[in-house]
Design an enzyme around this catalytic site. Structure first.
Site, mmCIF file in Angstrom:
data_model
loop_
_atom_site.group_PDB
_atom_site.id
_atom_site.type_symbol
_atom_site.label_atom_id
_atom_site.label_comp_id
_atom_site.label_asym_id
_atom_site.label_seq_id
_atom_site.Cartn_x
_atom_site.Cartn_y
_atom_site.Cartn_z
ATOM 1 N N GLU A 191 1.820 4.612 4.803
ATOM 2 C CA GLU A 191 1.591 5.399 4.699
ATOM 3 C C GLU A 191 3.202 6.162 5.310
ATOM 4 O O GLU A 191 3.615 5.480 5.754
ATOM 5 C CB GLU A 191 0.091 6.881 5.776
ATOM 6 C CG GLU A 191 -1.195 5.138 5.636
ATOM 7 C CD GLU A 191 -1.784 6.060 4.155
ATOM 8 O OE1 GLU A 191 -1.687 7.415 3.999
ATOM 9 O OE2 GLU A 191 -2.350 5.154 3.792
ATOM 10 N N LYS A 206 -11.348 -2.679 11.493
ATOM 11 C CA LYS A 206 -11.994 -4.194 10.522
ATOM 12 C C LYS A 206 -12.429 -5.152 11.678
ATOM 13 O O LYS A 206 -13.701 -5.551 11.809
ATOM 14 C CB LYS A 206 -10.585 -4.138 9.498
ATOM 15 C CG LYS A 206 -10.287 -3.676 8.519
ATOM 16 C CD LYS A 206 -9.410 -3.667 7.931
ATOM 17 C CE LYS A 206 -8.688 -2.731 6.784
ATOM 18 N NZ LYS A 206 -7.286 -2.813 6.364
HETATM 19 N N1 HSE Z 1 -3.675 0.580 5.013
HETATM 20 C C1 HSE Z 1 -4.498 -0.589 4.917
HETATM 21 C C2 HSE Z 1 -3.699 -1.493 5.307
HETATM 22 C C3 HSE Z 1 -5.311 -1.064 3.398
HETATM 23 O O1 HSE Z 1 -2.441 -2.041 4.991
HETATM 24 O O2 HSE Z 1 -4.235 -2.836 4.885
HETATM 25 C C4 HSE Z 1 -6.550 -0.290 3.841
HETATM 26 O O3 HSE Z 1 -7.432 -1.070 4.264
#
Ligand code: HSE
Ligand code: NAP
Length: 430
Positions: A191, A206
Protein backbone atom coordinates in the site's frame (compact mmCIF):
# COMPACT_ATOMS: atom_id res chain seq x y z
CA UNK A 1 -34.54 -23.82 -11.91
CA UNK A 2 -33.67 -23.51 -8.20
CA UNK A 3 -34.34 -20.17 -6.52
CA UNK A 4 -31.19 -17.96 -6.59
CA UNK A 5 -29.26 -17.10 -3.43
CA UNK A 6 -29.31 -13.28 -3.45
CA UNK A 7 -26.07 -11.66 -2.39
CA UNK A 8 -25.33 -8.18 -1.10
CA UNK A 9 -21.70 -7.21 -1.75
CA UNK A 10 -20.04 -4.60 0.48
CA UNK A 11 -17.13 -3.24 -1.60
CA UNK A 12 -16.05 -3.52 -5.24
CA UNK A 13 -12.29 -2.96 -5.01
CA UNK A 14 -9.57 -5.57 -5.62
CA UNK A 15 -11.28 -8.49 -3.87
CA UNK A 16 -14.85 -7.45 -4.71
CA UNK A 17 -13.95 -7.37 -8.41
CA UNK A 18 -12.36 -10.82 -8.14
CA UNK A 19 -15.55 -12.17 -6.54
CA UNK A 20 -17.71 -10.69 -9.31
CA UNK A 21 -15.45 -12.09 -12.04
CA UNK A 22 -15.51 -15.59 -10.55
CA UNK A 23 -19.31 -15.50 -10.15
CA UNK A 24 -19.62 -14.38 -13.78
CA UNK A 25 -17.03 -16.69 -15.37
CA UNK A 26 -17.67 -19.87 -13.35
CA UNK A 27 -21.43 -19.48 -13.18
CA UNK A 28 -22.28 -22.97 -14.49
CA UNK A 29 -19.86 -24.97 -12.30
CA UNK A 30 -20.78 -22.89 -9.23
CA UNK A 31 -24.46 -23.71 -9.79
CA UNK A 32 -23.59 -27.44 -9.96
CA UNK A 33 -21.68 -27.25 -6.69
CA UNK A 34 -23.95 -24.90 -4.78
CA UNK A 35 -27.27 -26.35 -5.90
CA UNK A 36 -28.66 -22.82 -6.36
CA UNK A 37 -27.51 -19.92 -8.60
CA UNK A 38 -25.52 -17.22 -6.78
CA UNK A 39 -26.88 -13.84 -7.82
CA UNK A 40 -25.57 -10.37 -6.95
CA UNK A 41 -28.47 -8.13 -5.95
CA UNK A 42 -26.79 -4.92 -4.66
CA UNK A 43 -23.20 -3.67 -4.32
CA UNK A 44 -22.20 -1.01 -1.79
CA UNK A 45 -19.41 1.38 -2.86
CA UNK A 46 -18.26 4.86 -1.88
CA UNK A 47 -18.07 6.33 -5.38
CA UNK A 48 -20.79 5.47 -7.92
CA UNK A 49 -18.81 6.98 -10.81
CA UNK A 50 -15.46 5.26 -10.30
CA UNK A 51 -14.19 3.09 -13.19
CA UNK A 52 -14.49 -0.58 -12.16
CA UNK A 53 -12.26 -3.55 -13.06
CA UNK A 54 -15.35 -5.63 -13.89
CA UNK A 55 -18.52 -4.90 -15.78
CA UNK A 56 -21.63 -4.70 -13.56
CA UNK A 57 -25.01 -3.10 -14.21
CA UNK A 58 -24.98 0.47 -12.75
CA UNK A 59 -28.36 -0.37 -11.17
CA UNK A 60 -26.62 -2.77 -8.79
CA UNK A 61 -24.38 -0.05 -7.30
CA UNK A 62 -25.46 1.96 -4.28
CA UNK A 63 -23.90 4.14 -1.60
CA UNK A 64 -26.62 3.30 0.94
CA UNK A 65 -26.01 0.28 3.21
CA UNK A 66 -29.76 0.17 3.94
CA UNK A 67 -30.34 -0.92 0.32
CA UNK A 68 -28.62 -4.19 1.24
CA UNK A 69 -29.44 -4.58 4.92
CA UNK A 70 -33.16 -3.78 4.57
CA UNK A 71 -33.68 -6.03 1.55
CA UNK A 72 -35.36 -9.23 2.82
CA UNK A 73 -34.45 -11.03 -0.44
CA UNK A 74 -30.71 -10.74 0.35
CA UNK A 75 -29.73 -13.86 2.26
CA UNK A 76 -25.93 -13.39 2.30
CA UNK A 77 -23.76 -10.32 2.85
CA UNK A 78 -20.20 -10.47 1.50
CA UNK A 79 -17.93 -7.90 3.17
CA UNK A 80 -14.83 -6.89 1.18
CA UNK A 81 -14.61 -3.23 2.23
CA UNK A 82 -11.80 -3.48 4.79
CA UNK A 83 -11.24 -1.66 8.10
CA UNK A 84 -13.08 -2.11 11.37
CA UNK A 85 -15.78 0.59 11.12
CA UNK A 86 -18.27 0.80 9.51
CA UNK A 87 -17.78 -2.83 8.40
CA UNK A 88 -18.38 -4.15 11.95
CA UNK A 89 -21.57 -2.16 12.32
CA UNK A 90 -22.95 -3.35 8.95
CA UNK A 91 -22.12 -7.00 9.66
CA UNK A 92 -23.60 -6.91 13.16
CA UNK A 93 -26.80 -5.50 11.66
CA UNK A 94 -26.82 -8.16 8.92
CA UNK A 95 -26.37 -10.94 11.51
CA UNK A 96 -29.14 -9.52 13.71
CA UNK A 97 -31.40 -9.70 10.63
CA UNK A 98 -30.39 -13.35 10.20
CA UNK A 99 -28.39 -12.81 7.03
CA UNK A 100 -25.37 -15.06 6.52
CA UNK A 101 -21.99 -13.29 6.34
CA UNK A 102 -18.81 -13.98 4.36
CA UNK A 103 -15.83 -11.69 4.88
CA UNK A 104 -12.16 -11.30 3.84
CA UNK A 105 -11.44 -8.71 6.54
CA UNK A 106 -8.68 -10.03 8.85
CA UNK A 107 -8.36 -6.81 10.84
CA UNK A 108 -12.07 -6.93 11.68
CA UNK A 109 -12.00 -10.62 12.62
CA UNK A 110 -8.82 -10.27 14.68
CA UNK A 111 -10.25 -7.33 16.62
CA UNK A 112 -14.02 -7.97 16.67
CA UNK A 113 -14.45 -11.52 15.35
CA UNK A 114 -15.59 -13.21 18.54
CA UNK A 115 -18.58 -10.95 19.33
CA UNK A 116 -19.61 -11.25 15.67
CA UNK A 117 -19.27 -15.05 15.74
CA UNK A 118 -21.27 -15.21 18.95
CA UNK A 119 -23.96 -13.06 17.36
CA UNK A 120 -23.98 -15.33 14.28
CA UNK A 121 -24.41 -18.39 16.52
CA UNK A 122 -27.29 -16.72 18.38
CA UNK A 123 -28.95 -15.83 15.05
CA UNK A 124 -28.34 -19.32 13.63
CA UNK A 125 -26.47 -18.06 10.56
CA UNK A 126 -23.03 -18.54 9.02
CA UNK A 127 -20.08 -16.20 9.60
CA UNK A 128 -17.33 -17.44 7.27
CA UNK A 129 -13.88 -15.91 6.72
CA UNK A 130 -11.70 -18.25 4.63
CA UNK A 131 -10.27 -15.33 2.60
CA UNK A 132 -9.06 -13.47 5.67
CA UNK A 133 -5.87 -15.54 6.05
CA UNK A 134 -3.42 -16.30 3.23
CA UNK A 135 -5.77 -15.28 0.39
CA UNK A 136 -6.39 -18.29 -1.86
CA UNK A 137 -4.86 -20.91 0.47
CA UNK A 138 -7.70 -22.92 2.07
CA UNK A 139 -6.18 -22.82 5.55
CA UNK A 140 -9.22 -21.83 7.62
CA UNK A 141 -11.32 -24.79 6.50
CA UNK A 142 -8.31 -27.08 6.76
CA UNK A 143 -7.83 -26.16 10.42
CA UNK A 144 -11.53 -26.06 11.25
CA UNK A 145 -12.58 -29.26 9.44
CA UNK A 146 -9.87 -31.35 7.78
CA UNK A 147 -7.48 -31.29 10.75
CA UNK A 148 -10.14 -31.40 13.47
CA UNK A 149 -8.90 -34.82 14.64
CA UNK A 150 -5.50 -33.39 15.62
CA UNK A 151 -3.97 -31.56 18.53
CA UNK A 152 -2.02 -28.87 16.68
CA UNK A 153 1.22 -28.21 18.52
CA UNK A 154 2.61 -25.46 16.32
CA UNK A 155 2.11 -23.43 13.20
CA UNK A 156 4.56 -21.21 11.37
CA UNK A 157 3.53 -19.05 8.49
CA UNK A 158 4.80 -16.68 5.87
CA UNK A 159 1.44 -14.93 5.74
CA UNK A 160 2.31 -11.49 4.46
CA UNK A 161 3.14 -11.33 0.77
CA UNK A 162 4.48 -7.77 0.76
CA UNK A 163 7.21 -8.42 3.34
CA UNK A 164 8.11 -11.74 1.75
CA UNK A 165 8.56 -9.94 -1.57
CA UNK A 166 10.78 -7.29 0.10
CA UNK A 167 12.96 -9.87 1.89
CA UNK A 168 13.25 -11.93 -1.32
CA UNK A 169 14.47 -8.87 -3.28
CA UNK A 170 16.93 -7.95 -0.51
CA UNK A 171 18.34 -11.50 -0.53
CA UNK A 172 18.47 -11.92 -4.32
CA UNK A 173 19.70 -8.47 -5.41
CA UNK A 174 21.27 -7.08 -2.23
CA UNK A 175 18.66 -4.24 -2.35
CA UNK A 176 18.18 -2.16 0.78
CA UNK A 177 14.86 -2.34 2.64
CA UNK A 178 13.86 1.07 1.22
CA UNK A 179 14.67 0.09 -2.40
CA UNK A 180 12.78 -3.21 -2.11
CA UNK A 181 9.78 -1.45 -0.52
CA UNK A 182 9.66 1.08 -3.39
CA UNK A 183 9.67 -1.84 -5.86
CA UNK A 184 6.86 -3.60 -3.94
CA UNK A 185 4.84 -0.36 -4.08
CA UNK A 186 5.53 0.10 -7.81
CA UNK A 187 4.24 -3.42 -8.48
CA UNK A 188 1.08 -2.74 -6.47
CA UNK A 189 1.88 -5.27 -3.69
CA UNK A 190 2.43 -2.77 -0.89
CA UNK A 191 0.00 0.00 0.00
CA UNK A 192 1.02 3.68 -0.24
CA UNK A 193 1.08 3.44 3.59
CA UNK A 194 2.84 0.08 3.98
CA UNK A 195 3.07 0.08 7.79
CA UNK A 196 0.45 -2.63 8.42
CA UNK A 197 2.50 -4.99 6.24
CA UNK A 198 6.12 -4.04 7.06
CA UNK A 199 5.56 -3.51 10.79
CA UNK A 200 4.00 -6.96 11.14
CA UNK A 201 0.38 -6.05 12.02
CA UNK A 202 -1.20 -7.68 8.96
CA UNK A 203 0.58 -10.95 9.82
CA UNK A 204 -0.44 -10.61 13.50
CA UNK A 205 -4.14 -10.24 12.57
CA UNK A 206 -3.87 -13.43 10.52
CA UNK A 207 -1.94 -15.22 13.27
CA UNK A 208 -4.61 -14.66 15.93
CA UNK A 209 -7.22 -16.02 13.53
CA UNK A 210 -5.11 -19.12 12.84
CA UNK A 211 -4.41 -19.60 16.56
CA UNK A 212 -8.11 -19.43 17.45
CA UNK A 213 -8.73 -22.24 14.98
CA UNK A 214 -5.64 -24.33 15.71
CA UNK A 215 -5.46 -23.99 19.50
CA UNK A 216 -9.09 -23.11 20.31
CA UNK A 217 -8.03 -20.08 22.34
CA UNK A 218 -8.67 -16.36 21.98
CA UNK A 219 -5.67 -14.05 22.11
CA UNK A 220 -6.22 -10.28 21.71
CA UNK A 221 -4.01 -9.00 18.91
CA UNK A 222 -2.52 -6.35 21.29
CA UNK A 223 -1.00 -9.23 23.30
CA UNK A 224 0.87 -10.71 20.33
CA UNK A 225 4.59 -9.95 20.20
CA UNK A 226 5.08 -8.05 16.92
CA UNK A 227 8.33 -6.98 15.25
CA UNK A 228 8.40 -5.90 11.60
CA UNK A 229 11.18 -6.08 9.02
CA UNK A 230 12.45 -2.49 8.99
CA UNK A 231 15.57 -3.44 10.99
CA UNK A 232 16.66 -6.27 8.67
CA UNK A 233 19.66 -5.22 6.57
CA UNK A 234 21.36 -6.80 3.51
CA UNK A 235 24.39 -7.36 5.81
CA UNK A 236 22.36 -9.61 8.13
CA UNK A 237 20.87 -11.46 5.18
CA UNK A 238 24.39 -12.11 3.81
CA UNK A 239 25.68 -13.40 7.19
CA UNK A 240 22.58 -15.55 7.56
CA UNK A 241 23.27 -17.07 4.14
CA UNK A 242 26.89 -17.80 5.13
CA UNK A 243 25.59 -19.61 8.22
CA UNK A 244 23.10 -21.63 6.13
CA UNK A 245 19.93 -19.63 6.86
CA UNK A 246 17.43 -17.38 5.11
CA UNK A 247 15.61 -14.47 6.79
CA UNK A 248 11.78 -14.52 6.69
CA UNK A 249 9.02 -12.67 8.53
CA UNK A 250 7.41 -15.57 10.37
CA UNK A 251 4.14 -15.69 12.27
CA UNK A 252 4.63 -18.37 14.90
CA UNK A 253 2.07 -20.00 17.17
CA UNK A 254 2.83 -22.78 19.64
CA UNK A 255 0.50 -24.60 22.01
CA UNK A 256 2.55 -25.50 25.08
CA UNK A 257 -0.35 -27.23 26.85
CA UNK A 258 -0.87 -24.85 29.77
CA UNK A 259 -0.16 -21.72 27.69
CA UNK A 260 0.33 -20.58 24.13
CA UNK A 261 2.89 -18.33 22.49
CA UNK A 262 2.12 -16.09 19.53
CA UNK A 263 4.71 -13.92 17.83
CA UNK A 264 5.55 -12.22 14.55
CA UNK A 265 9.15 -11.29 13.86
CA UNK A 266 12.00 -11.62 11.36
CA UNK A 267 13.46 -15.10 11.75
CA UNK A 268 16.42 -17.07 10.46
CA UNK A 269 15.34 -20.45 9.13
CA UNK A 270 17.62 -23.17 7.78
CA UNK A 271 17.98 -23.15 3.99
CA UNK A 272 16.69 -26.75 3.97
CA UNK A 273 13.41 -25.85 5.75
CA UNK A 274 10.36 -26.01 3.42
CA UNK A 275 9.45 -22.40 4.31
CA UNK A 276 12.87 -21.17 3.11
CA UNK A 277 11.86 -21.83 -0.51
CA UNK A 278 8.73 -19.65 -0.28
CA UNK A 279 9.68 -16.53 -2.27
CA UNK A 280 8.25 -13.34 -3.71
CA UNK A 281 4.61 -12.64 -2.79
CA UNK A 282 3.80 -16.28 -2.10
CA UNK A 283 2.45 -17.37 1.31
CA UNK A 284 2.83 -20.67 3.12
CA UNK A 285 1.66 -22.14 6.40
CA UNK A 286 3.54 -24.98 8.05
CA UNK A 287 1.55 -27.00 10.61
CA UNK A 288 2.38 -29.80 12.99
CA UNK A 289 -0.49 -32.02 14.23
CA UNK A 290 -0.07 -34.97 16.58
CA UNK A 291 -1.87 -37.33 14.20
CA UNK A 292 -1.15 -35.95 10.75
CA UNK A 293 2.49 -34.90 11.37
CA UNK A 294 3.91 -32.00 9.37
CA UNK A 295 1.90 -30.27 6.63
CA UNK A 296 2.61 -27.26 4.49
CA UNK A 297 0.07 -25.17 2.59
CA UNK A 298 1.49 -22.97 -0.18
CA UNK A 299 -0.02 -20.52 -2.63
CA UNK A 300 -1.00 -16.97 -3.45
CA UNK A 301 -1.82 -15.03 -0.31
CA UNK A 302 -3.38 -12.00 -2.00
CA UNK A 303 -4.81 -10.63 -5.22
CA UNK A 304 -8.28 -10.37 -6.75
CA UNK A 305 -8.82 -13.91 -8.05
CA UNK A 306 -6.96 -15.94 -5.34
CA UNK A 307 -8.79 -14.06 -2.59
CA UNK A 308 -12.05 -14.13 -4.59
CA UNK A 309 -11.64 -17.91 -4.87
CA UNK A 310 -11.80 -18.22 -1.08
CA UNK A 311 -14.74 -15.82 -0.76
CA UNK A 312 -16.79 -17.67 -3.39
CA UNK A 313 -15.99 -21.04 -1.78
CA UNK A 314 -17.56 -19.70 1.44
CA UNK A 315 -20.58 -18.51 -0.54
CA UNK A 316 -20.97 -21.98 -2.03
CA UNK A 317 -20.83 -23.49 1.46
CA UNK A 318 -23.67 -21.20 2.58
CA UNK A 319 -25.72 -21.97 -0.56
CA UNK A 320 -25.28 -25.73 -0.11
CA UNK A 321 -26.61 -25.58 3.41
CA UNK A 322 -29.50 -23.31 2.39
CA UNK A 323 -30.39 -25.88 -0.25
CA UNK A 324 -29.80 -29.06 1.77
CA UNK A 325 -30.36 -27.98 5.37
CA UNK A 326 -28.01 -25.98 7.60
CA UNK A 327 -25.20 -27.32 9.77
CA UNK A 328 -23.95 -24.17 11.47
CA UNK A 329 -20.33 -24.18 12.67
CA UNK A 330 -20.05 -22.31 15.95
CA UNK A 331 -17.12 -20.26 17.24
CA UNK A 332 -14.03 -22.49 17.45
CA UNK A 333 -12.84 -21.32 20.88
CA UNK A 334 -13.62 -23.53 23.85
CA UNK A 335 -10.90 -22.58 26.35
CA UNK A 336 -8.97 -19.54 27.57
CA UNK A 337 -5.25 -20.22 27.78
CA UNK A 338 -2.82 -17.59 29.08
CA UNK A 339 -0.24 -16.17 26.69
CA UNK A 340 3.34 -17.16 27.54
CA UNK A 341 5.33 -13.96 28.29
CA UNK A 342 7.99 -13.21 25.67
CA UNK A 343 10.77 -13.51 28.31
CA UNK A 344 9.89 -17.18 28.79
CA UNK A 345 9.77 -17.95 25.07
CA UNK A 346 12.77 -19.98 23.99
CA UNK A 347 14.49 -19.89 20.61
CA UNK A 348 17.91 -19.70 19.03
CA UNK A 349 19.30 -16.25 18.23
CA UNK A 350 21.53 -14.74 15.56
CA UNK A 351 23.55 -11.83 16.98
CA UNK A 352 25.78 -9.41 15.08
CA UNK A 353 28.04 -7.07 17.01
CA UNK A 354 31.00 -4.76 16.40
CA UNK A 355 33.90 -5.25 18.81
CA UNK A 356 37.56 -4.33 19.28
CA UNK A 357 39.88 -6.90 17.74
CA UNK A 358 42.28 -7.63 20.63
CA UNK A 359 43.10 -10.57 22.89
CA UNK A 360 40.54 -11.46 25.54
CA UNK A 361 37.51 -9.84 23.89
CA UNK A 362 35.87 -13.08 22.82
CA UNK A 363 36.49 -14.53 26.30
CA UNK A 364 34.75 -11.56 27.97
CA UNK A 365 31.74 -11.83 25.69
CA UNK A 366 31.63 -15.62 26.10
CA UNK A 367 31.79 -15.08 29.88
CA UNK A 368 28.69 -12.85 29.78
CA UNK A 369 26.87 -15.47 27.74
CA UNK A 370 27.96 -18.18 30.16
CA UNK A 371 26.82 -16.26 33.25
CA UNK A 372 23.33 -15.90 31.73
CA UNK A 373 23.35 -19.57 30.74
CA UNK A 374 23.35 -18.81 27.03
CA UNK A 375 25.13 -21.51 25.07
CA UNK A 376 26.69 -20.77 21.66
CA UNK A 377 26.24 -22.85 18.48
CA UNK A 378 28.50 -20.89 16.05
CA UNK A 379 30.78 -17.87 15.93
CA UNK A 380 32.14 -16.00 12.90
CA UNK A 381 34.66 -13.16 13.01
CA UNK A 382 34.96 -10.88 9.97
CA UNK A 383 37.84 -8.48 9.35
CA UNK A 384 41.22 -8.10 10.95
CA UNK A 385 43.35 -5.05 11.73
CA UNK A 386 40.68 -2.45 10.95
CA UNK A 387 38.83 -1.63 14.19
CA UNK A 388 36.09 -2.51 15.01
CA UNK A 389 35.57 -6.03 13.60
CA UNK A 390 32.29 -7.87 13.22
CA UNK A 391 31.41 -10.87 15.39
CA UNK A 392 28.41 -13.00 14.49
CA UNK A 393 27.01 -15.59 16.93
CA UNK A 394 24.24 -18.14 16.69
CA UNK A 395 23.11 -19.38 20.11
CA UNK A 396 21.54 -22.68 21.06
CA UNK A 397 17.92 -22.53 22.23
CA UNK A 398 17.55 -20.20 25.23
CA UNK A 399 14.84 -18.22 27.03
CA UNK A 400 14.59 -14.58 25.86
CA UNK A 401 15.06 -13.30 29.42
CA UNK A 402 18.45 -15.05 29.64
CA UNK A 403 19.54 -13.64 26.30
CA UNK A 404 18.45 -10.13 27.34
CA UNK A 405 20.46 -10.49 30.58
CA UNK A 406 23.56 -11.49 28.61
CA UNK A 407 23.11 -8.64 26.11
CA UNK A 408 22.67 -6.05 28.89
CA UNK A 409 26.05 -7.10 30.26
CA UNK A 410 27.73 -7.35 26.83
CA UNK A 411 26.49 -3.88 25.86
CA UNK A 412 28.34 -2.47 28.90
CA UNK A 413 31.70 -4.04 27.97
CA UNK A 414 34.13 -1.30 26.80
CA UNK A 415 35.42 -3.63 24.04
CA UNK A 416 31.93 -3.85 22.49
CA UNK A 417 31.14 -0.93 20.16
CA UNK A 418 27.60 -1.94 19.24
CA UNK A 419 25.15 -4.81 19.08
CA UNK A 420 24.05 -4.28 15.50
CA UNK A 421 21.26 -6.83 15.24
CA UNK A 422 19.46 -9.64 17.07
CA UNK A 423 17.24 -11.99 15.02
CA UNK A 424 15.51 -15.13 16.25
CA UNK A 425 16.29 -18.48 14.60
CA UNK A 426 13.71 -21.23 14.14
CA UNK A 427 14.65 -24.81 13.35
CA UNK A 428 17.90 -26.42 14.55
CA UNK A 429 20.30 -26.97 11.62
CA UNK A 430 20.99 -30.65 10.90
N1 HSE B 1 -1.30 -6.95 2.41
C1 HSE B 1 -1.40 -8.39 2.43
C2 HSE B 1 -0.08 -9.01 2.05
C3 HSE B 1 -2.46 -8.92 1.48
O1 HSE B 1 0.86 -8.32 1.63
O2 HSE B 1 0.03 -10.23 2.18
C4 HSE B 1 -3.82 -8.95 2.07
O3 HSE B 1 -3.90 -9.92 3.08
P1 NAP C 1 -10.04 -2.06 -1.82
O1 NAP C 1 -9.48 -2.39 -3.15
O2 NAP C 1 -9.58 -0.81 -1.16
O3 NAP C 1 -11.64 -2.02 -1.97
C1 NAP C 1 -12.48 -1.60 -0.94
C2 NAP C 1 -13.89 -1.41 -1.52
O4 NAP C 1 -14.77 -1.12 -0.46
C3 NAP C 1 -14.00 -0.29 -2.54
O5 NAP C 1 -14.85 -0.68 -3.59
C4 NAP C 1 -14.64 0.86 -1.74
O6 NAP C 1 -15.50 1.66 -2.52
C5 NAP C 1 -15.48 0.09 -0.73
N1 NAP C 1 -15.60 0.80 0.54
C6 NAP C 1 -14.64 1.00 1.47
N2 NAP C 1 -15.13 1.68 2.52
C7 NAP C 1 -16.43 1.91 2.25
C8 NAP C 1 -17.48 2.55 2.94
N3 NAP C 1 -17.30 3.14 4.13
N4 NAP C 1 -18.71 2.60 2.36
C9 NAP C 1 -18.91 2.04 1.16
N5 NAP C 1 -17.96 1.39 0.45
C10 NAP C 1 -16.73 1.35 0.99
O7 NAP C 1 -9.77 -3.24 -0.78
P2 NAP C 1 -9.39 -4.76 -1.11
O8 NAP C 1 -7.93 -4.86 -1.40
O9 NAP C 1 -10.34 -5.32 -2.08
O10 NAP C 1 -9.59 -5.42 0.34
C11 NAP C 1 -10.87 -5.66 0.86
C12 NAP C 1 -10.77 -6.52 2.12
O11 NAP C 1 -10.21 -7.78 1.78
C13 NAP C 1 -9.87 -5.96 3.21
O12 NAP C 1 -10.40 -6.31 4.46
C14 NAP C 1 -8.54 -6.68 3.00
O13 NAP C 1 -7.77 -6.79 4.16
C15 NAP C 1 -9.05 -8.03 2.56
N6 NAP C 1 -8.09 -8.79 1.75
C16 NAP C 1 -7.51 -8.21 0.68
C17 NAP C 1 -6.65 -8.94 -0.12
C18 NAP C 1 -6.02 -8.35 -1.34
O14 NAP C 1 -5.27 -9.04 -2.01
N7 NAP C 1 -6.30 -7.10 -1.70
C19 NAP C 1 -6.34 -10.28 0.23
C20 NAP C 1 -6.97 -10.85 1.35
C21 NAP C 1 -7.85 -10.09 2.12
P3 NAP C 1 -14.94 2.59 -3.73
O15 NAP C 1 -14.42 1.60 -4.74
O16 NAP C 1 -16.13 3.33 -4.25
O17 NAP C 1 -13.88 3.44 -3.14
Amino acid sequence: MAKPVHIGLLGLGTVGSGVVRILQENRASILERAGRPLELRRILVRDLHKKRAVSVSPDLLTTSPADLLDDPEIEVIVEVMGGVEPARQYLAEALRRRKHVVTANKELIAKEGHPLLDLATRSGVFFLFEASVAGGIPIVKALRDSLAANRISQLMGIINGTTNYILTRMARDGSSFEEALREAQARGYAEADPSSDVDGYDAAYKLVILASLAFGTRVPVERVYIEGIRSVTPVDIAYARELGYVVKLLAIGKDLGESVQLRVHPTLIPQEHPLAAVSDVYNAVFIEGNAVGQLMFYGRGAGDLPTGSAVVADLIEVARHLERGPVIPACSCYTQKPLLPMGKVTSQFYLRMEVLDKPGVLARIAGAFGEAEVSLASVIQKGRGIQPVTLVFVTHEVAEENLRRALDQIRRLPCVHAIKNVIRVEGERP
